[in-house]
Structures are given as structure tokens and as C-alpha cells.
Design an enzyme around this catalytic site. Structure first.
Site, PDB file in Angstrom:
ATOM      1  N   SER A 158       2.193  -2.684  -3.563  1.00  9.74           N
ATOM      2  CA  SER A 158       0.752  -2.855  -3.405  1.00  9.74           C
ATOM      3  C   SER A 158       0.502  -4.288  -2.968  1.00  9.74           C
ATOM      4  O   SER A 158       1.432  -5.094  -2.900  1.00  9.74           O
ATOM      5  CB  SER A 158       0.031  -2.551  -4.719  1.00  9.74           C
ATOM      6  OG  SER A 158       0.566  -3.341  -5.746  1.00  9.74           O
ATOM      7  N   GLY A 204       0.117  -5.704  -0.246  1.00 16.78           N
ATOM      8  CA  GLY A 204       0.803  -6.224   0.929  1.00 16.78           C
ATOM      9  C   GLY A 204       2.263  -6.588   0.717  1.00 16.78           C
ATOM     10  O   GLY A 204       2.938  -7.025   1.651  1.00 16.78           O
ATOM     11  N   GLU A 248      -9.995   4.043  -0.386  1.00 15.27           N
ATOM     12  CA  GLU A 248      -9.874   3.144   0.773  1.00 15.27           C
ATOM     13  C   GLU A 248      -9.820   3.948   2.058  1.00 15.27           C
ATOM     14  O   GLU A 248      -9.026   4.884   2.174  1.00 15.27           O
ATOM     15  CB  GLU A 248      -8.603   2.312   0.655  1.00 15.27           C
ATOM     16  CG  GLU A 248      -8.633   1.328  -0.495  1.00 15.27           C
ATOM     17  CD  GLU A 248      -7.346   0.527  -0.566  1.00 15.27           C
ATOM     18  OE1 GLU A 248      -6.873   0.053   0.476  1.00 15.27           O
ATOM     19  OE2 GLU A 248      -6.809   0.401  -1.681  1.00 15.27           O
ATOM     20  N   GLU A 296      -5.827   5.165   1.149  1.00 21.94           N
ATOM     21  CA  GLU A 296      -5.256   5.389  -0.186  1.00 21.94           C
ATOM     22  C   GLU A 296      -6.355   5.332  -1.231  1.00 21.94           C
ATOM     23  O   GLU A 296      -7.516   5.073  -0.904  1.00 21.94           O
ATOM     24  CB  GLU A 296      -4.130   4.404  -0.485  1.00 21.94           C
ATOM     25  CG  GLU A 296      -4.516   2.954  -0.361  1.00 21.94           C
ATOM     26  CD  GLU A 296      -3.355   2.013  -0.703  1.00 21.94           C
ATOM     27  OE1 GLU A 296      -2.213   2.466  -0.771  1.00 21.94           O
ATOM     28  OE2 GLU A 296      -3.629   0.831  -0.921  1.00 21.94           O
ATOM     29  N   ASP A 324      -9.900  -4.167  -6.665  1.00 19.28           N
ATOM     30  CA  ASP A 324     -10.207  -5.607  -6.580  1.00 19.28           C
ATOM     31  C   ASP A 324     -11.379  -5.900  -5.634  1.00 19.28           C
ATOM     32  O   ASP A 324     -12.231  -6.735  -5.931  1.00 19.28           O
ATOM     33  CB  ASP A 324      -8.957  -6.444  -6.254  1.00 19.28           C
ATOM     34  CG  ASP A 324      -8.194  -6.000  -5.026  1.00 19.28           C
ATOM     35  OD1 ASP A 324      -8.644  -5.072  -4.328  1.00 19.28           O
ATOM     36  OD2 ASP A 324      -7.127  -6.604  -4.754  1.00 19.28           O
ATOM     37  N   THR A 325     -11.478  -5.178  -4.533  1.00 12.72           N
ATOM     38  CA  THR A 325     -12.602  -5.420  -3.612  1.00 12.72           C
ATOM     39  C   THR A 325     -13.948  -5.103  -4.271  1.00 12.72           C
ATOM     40  O   THR A 325     -14.984  -5.573  -3.827  1.00 12.72           O
ATOM     41  CB  THR A 325     -12.474  -4.577  -2.327  1.00 12.72           C
ATOM     42  OG1 THR A 325     -12.500  -3.192  -2.681  1.00 12.72           O
ATOM     43  CG2 THR A 325     -11.190  -4.875  -1.582  1.00 12.72           C
ATOM     44  N   ARG A 334      -4.328 -14.993  -7.386  1.00 10.96           N
ATOM     45  CA  ARG A 334      -5.793 -14.994  -7.481  1.00 10.96           C
ATOM     46  C   ARG A 334      -6.202 -15.449  -8.876  1.00 10.96           C
ATOM     47  O   ARG A 334      -5.804 -14.863  -9.870  1.00 10.96           O
ATOM     48  CB  ARG A 334      -6.314 -13.584  -7.204  1.00 10.96           C
ATOM     49  CG  ARG A 334      -7.815 -13.526  -7.024  1.00 10.96           C
ATOM     50  CD  ARG A 334      -8.269 -12.226  -6.396  1.00 10.96           C
ATOM     51  NE  ARG A 334      -7.817 -11.094  -7.169  1.00 10.96           N
ATOM     52  CZ  ARG A 334      -7.386  -9.941  -6.650  1.00 10.96           C
ATOM     53  NH1 ARG A 334      -7.346  -9.769  -5.347  1.00 10.96           N
ATOM     54  NH2 ARG A 334      -7.000  -8.940  -7.426  1.00 10.96           N
TER      55      ARG A 334
HETATM   56  P1  AMP Z   1      -2.546  -1.036   1.634  1.00 16.44           P
HETATM   57  O1  AMP Z   1      -1.663  -1.751   0.668  1.00 16.44           O
HETATM   58  O2  AMP Z   1      -1.971   0.265   2.108  1.00 16.44           O
HETATM   59  O3  AMP Z   1      -3.954  -0.889   1.101  1.00 16.44           O
HETATM   60  O4  AMP Z   1      -2.658  -1.962   2.921  1.00 16.44           O
HETATM   61  C1  AMP Z   1      -3.257  -3.233   2.836  1.00 16.44           C
HETATM   62  C2  AMP Z   1      -4.065  -3.530   4.089  1.00 16.44           C
HETATM   63  O5  AMP Z   1      -3.218  -3.496   5.240  1.00 16.44           O
HETATM   64  C3  AMP Z   1      -5.169  -2.539   4.374  1.00 16.44           C
HETATM   65  O6  AMP Z   1      -6.313  -2.802   3.634  1.00 16.44           O
HETATM   66  C4  AMP Z   1      -5.352  -2.746   5.886  1.00 16.44           C
HETATM   67  O7  AMP Z   1      -6.103  -3.905   6.156  1.00 16.44           O
HETATM   68  C5  AMP Z   1      -3.926  -2.970   6.363  1.00 16.44           C
HETATM   69  N1  AMP Z   1      -3.327  -1.673   6.754  1.00 16.44           N
HETATM   70  C6  AMP Z   1      -2.640  -0.844   5.945  1.00 16.44           C
HETATM   71  N2  AMP Z   1      -2.252   0.267   6.592  1.00 16.44           N
HETATM   72  C7  AMP Z   1      -2.714   0.173   7.840  1.00 16.44           C
HETATM   73  C8  AMP Z   1      -2.646   1.006   9.002  1.00 16.44           C
HETATM   74  N3  AMP Z   1      -1.997   2.183   9.006  1.00 16.44           N
HETATM   75  N4  AMP Z   1      -3.250   0.559  10.135  1.00 16.44           N
HETATM   76  C9  AMP Z   1      -3.871  -0.643  10.169  1.00 16.44           C
HETATM   77  N5  AMP Z   1      -3.963  -1.468   9.127  1.00 16.44           N
HETATM   78  C10 AMP Z   1      -3.403  -1.085   7.956  1.00 16.44           C
END
Ligand code: AMP
Length: 394
Positions: free
Chosen positions: A160, A162, A267, A279, A286-287, A364
Site C-alpha cells: 500500500s 506506493g 478509490e 481499490e 487517509d484522503t 506523515r
Molecule cells: P494504489 O496503491 O493502488 O492506490 O495506487 C496509488 C496511486 O497510484 C493511485 O492513487 C494513483 O494515483 C496511482 N495509480 C495506481 N494505479 C494506477 C493505474 N492503473 N493507472 C494510473 N495511475 C495509477
């Protein structure tokens, strides 16, 4: 019918938090307002929620035996996951034995792993998602990138914020993306998801609360992510009527499938009138910290009220609002925030400092909240306040 007894007595209503970060801290405060006895758990001492709980336990949430031992000792009426990384099979077993997991143990199990929730959304419920392939080794991963196509996003299935995530923009990024994914996942090396890159106009979190009187959706939260981690969010995100209708439909379907009572952060990516499911967190998001200033009941207050089995007839939205994460970088157990009188000199600004004990890298530590006539003004106000904040690393 919900009844709440006296805390610290034999009739207490007890809630146990699995994870005690800033989101759990707010949930703990909201539960305390109902006179619930709160027990906070995390893998380190003095975690934010522990600082406002009746008592705490320190162990890894991924240690199923330790989790079971603490739950059998505390006998909570509600087990509340605050993080994704929990020994969820233990929660499933405990639920079978009669414990209540918020919103359900299967929701925690399915969302701990990107594969569970993605397959439920796309294959069982038929929701629109990006194209995707799962892979366990480099060879399958390369084939997966070919199937999905470049550009694509690579993420460990157990991750999670990133961690281990990267974007493959050209052929040259493929090998690097694999290595990043194998180093950044929660469980170390392992399975990844290769997702088609969605060239979205904007992304939202649709906070959706399931409670005893039905399902309530909040104003959409827009947000900016840096390296997969949220930095700013705002509410409401402007959306076309068609997009909002689709987003509501997706949120209703996925939250109904997960079931139980509590708040969910759904999301989604939006392009024009198209809405793509990304997801869902079966817990505060958090947002959604922006709701601490934008609504009469924050996402945390809603979570507490819903999980206690109480109804939510309405949520009052106060108007355009923004949040800005205070991310501290350094290597210290002494952080001091200064110039606070200036940070708070404008009307409509608030600050929350989480009280985290230390930072190694970046973390954070707080959030700035602001309201104004428009989202743009609220964001600018939060930024002005943030720029005045002094962070001293001692
Ligand atoms: P996640 O951990 O899956 O919520 O991804 C974190 C962030 O990465 C998301 O809020 C998007 O900004 C970006 N992101 C994730 N997956 C994608 C995707 N398939 N296409 C474009 N941006 C993505």
C-alpha cells in the site's frame, strides 16, 4: 439494539484496534466519545491511537498467534482493523467463533491482497477496472507486461501507499519495475499485479458508510498522490452527473459485496464520464481526513457510529475544504513543530499533529485542514498555512 456500558467495568463495551496510526487515533477518540473502552494495538510503543486509548498491546498485527492471544485476553465486542497488513485468516477464524470484525473479516481478508479485491470487483461484480495480469516470477511478469501493454503500473499484491510500485513507460523500465516490486512489498518478494496505466482526468475516494439504517455516500474527495502516497485532498471534487451516478453505482456494489457496518474508501479513476474502479479500503481512508473539517460527522465519527450499530440519518456537509499532509523527512525521535501561531492566523484553518514517536526516512506527522468559498481557495489556504509551518528535527 445497541447498548453501551460503563468503560473499565464488567459491563463495558470494548473495541480493539488492529493498527494504531493517525486514522486509528481519530477512531479511538470518536469511540471514547461514546464511552467505549478502547484497546489499541500496533507493532511499536506510543503509536498515535495508543496515546488516547485506555490501554495498549505491542505486537506485530501479522502475528496470528499473538493477535489471537490478545483478543482472547481482552474479549472485545468489536475488532477494528486500521491497517491492511493483519493476520486476516486469524480474523476470519475469530469471526466464526463469534467475534465481530469491522466491517467483516472477509472484507479485511479480501482487501489485504490486491488480487482478492480486484478479482471480486472485475470478475464477480463486473465492475470496470484497468486491464490486469498477476505474475509470480520474472518470466510471467514480462509476458504480463506484454499482455497489458505499455504504459502499465506494477505493484506487489501485498502493498500500500506506493511501496514497491512503479510505472513502466518504456521497454527499458521493465526490469527495474520488477526489482522495485520485489523489494517494496509488505511480504518481501512475491506476486505482483501489472495494471494498465489509466490516463485519468482526476481520481477520487468515494467515502461510503454502511450503517444500520442503510448506506450513505459522502461528497467525493479528490486527491493528489506523490509516489503512490497522498499529499493533498479536497472535497467536493466536481464531477459530471453521469460520472457521479456511475461512481455511486460502483461504490454501492462493492460495499454491498463486502458487507458489514463501517466506512469504506472506494478509490476510482475518472476520465470524462467514464469511471474505473481502482481499490477499496474497508476502513477510514487517509484522503478522507479532510472530513474532519468539512462535515459535522467526520469519516472517523461515521465509522465509530456505524460499527456500533447506530443509524446515520444524515451527514451535514459544511462546504469546500482541503487537507494537506505534513510529511517529515529525517532520522530522529525528536520533532518539534513551530511557528504555529502564524500557521493558524487565518480563519478556517486547523492542524492535527499525530504525535508519532520517530521518523526514519519520511513519514506523515500531521495534517493541515482548511475551508473556504471554493476548493481552490481552500487548497491555497492549506498551502499558505503549510508553508508557514516550521519543522525542527532535533
Ligand atoms: P494504489 O496503491 O493502488 O492506490 O495506487 C496509488 C496511486 O497510484 C493511485 O492513487 C494513483 O494515483 C496511482 N495509480 C495506481 N494505479 C494506477 C493505474 N492503473 N493507472 C494510473 N495511475 C495509477
Amino acid at each position: 439494539m445497541t447498548e453501551i456500558g460503563t468503560p473499565l467495568s464488567t459491563v463495558a463495551k470494548r473495541a480493539l484496534l488492529c493498527g494504531s496510526g493517525e486514522l486509528g487515533k481519530e477512531v479511538a477518540i470518536e469511540l471514547q466519545r461514546y464511552g467505549v473502552e478502547v484497546i489499541a494495538c500496533d507493532r511499536y510503543e506510543n503509536a498515535p491511537a495508543m496515546q488516547v486509548a485506555h490501554r495498549s498491546h505491542v505486537f506485530s498485527m501479522l502475528d496470528g498467534e499473538a493477535l489471537r492471544a490478545v483478543i482472547e485476553q481482552e474479549k472485545p465486542d468489536h475488532i477494528i482493523p486500521e491497517v491492511e497488513a493483519i493476520a486476516t485468516p486469524t480474523l476470519v477464524q475469530l469471526e466464526k467463533e463469534g467475534y465481530h470484525v469491522t466491517p467483516t473479516a472477509s472484507a479485511a481478508l479480501l482487501t489485504m491482497n490486491r488480487e482478492g479485491i480486484r478479482r471480486l470487483a472485475a470478475e464477480t461484480l463486473g465492475l470496470p477496472t484497468s486491464k490486469y495480469v498477476f505474475a509470480d516470477n520474472y518470466e510471467d511478469f514480462r509476458k504480463g507486461v506484454e499482455t497489458v501493454g505499455i504504459p502499465c503500473v506494477v505493484k506487489p499484491v501485498m502493498s500500500s501507499s506506493g511501496h514497491g510500485q512503479s510505472v513502466v513507460k518504456t521497454e527499458a523500465d521493465i526490469e527495474k519495475a520488477w526489482h522495485i516490486s520485489q523489494e517494496g512489498g509488505r511480504a518481501g518478494a512475491g506476486r505482483v499485479i501489472v495494471e494498465g496505466f489509466v490516463n485519468f482526468d482526476y481520481e477520487i475516494t468515494l467515502l461510503t458508510v454502511r450503517h444500520s439504517a442503510g448506506t450513505t455516500m459522502l461528497q467525493p474527495v479528490g486527491h493528489h498522490q506523490v509516489d503512490g502516497d497522498y499529499r493533498e485532498s479536497w472535497q467536493p471534487q466536481a464531477m459530471s452527473p453521469k460520472a457521479i451516478e456511475k461512481a455511486h453505482d460502483i461504490a454501492k456494489k462493492i460495499t454491498d459485496a463486502l458487507g458489514g457496518y463501517g466506512i469504506f474508501g472506494v478509490e476510482m479513476f475518472i476520465k470524462g464520464d467514464e469511471v474505473i474502479f481502482s481499490e477499496v479500503s474497508p476502513r477510514p481512508h487517509d484522503t478522507g481526513m479532510v472530513t474532519m473539517i468539512s462535515q459535522d460527522l467526520s469519516e472517523f465519527a461515521l465509522h465509530a457510529r456505524a460499527l456500533l450499530g447506530l443509524p446515520i440519518p444524515s451527514v451535514r456537509f459544511f462546504g469546500p475544504s482541503a487537507s494537506k499532509a505534513i510529511v517529515v523527512e529525517g532520522d530522529t525521535d525528536k520533532v518539534v513543530f513551530g511557528n504555529l501561531d502564524k500557521v493558524l492566523e487565518e480563519e478556517g484553518v486547523q492542524i492535527r499533529l499525530f504525535g508519532k514517536p520517530e521518523v526514519h526516512g519520511h513519514r506523515r506527522f500531521g495534517v493541515i485542514l482548511a475551508t473556504d468559498e471554493t476548493v481552490e481557495k481552500a487548497l491555497a489556504k492549506a498551502e499558505r498555512a503549510y508553508n508557514k509551518l516550521e519543522v525542527k528535527i532535533l
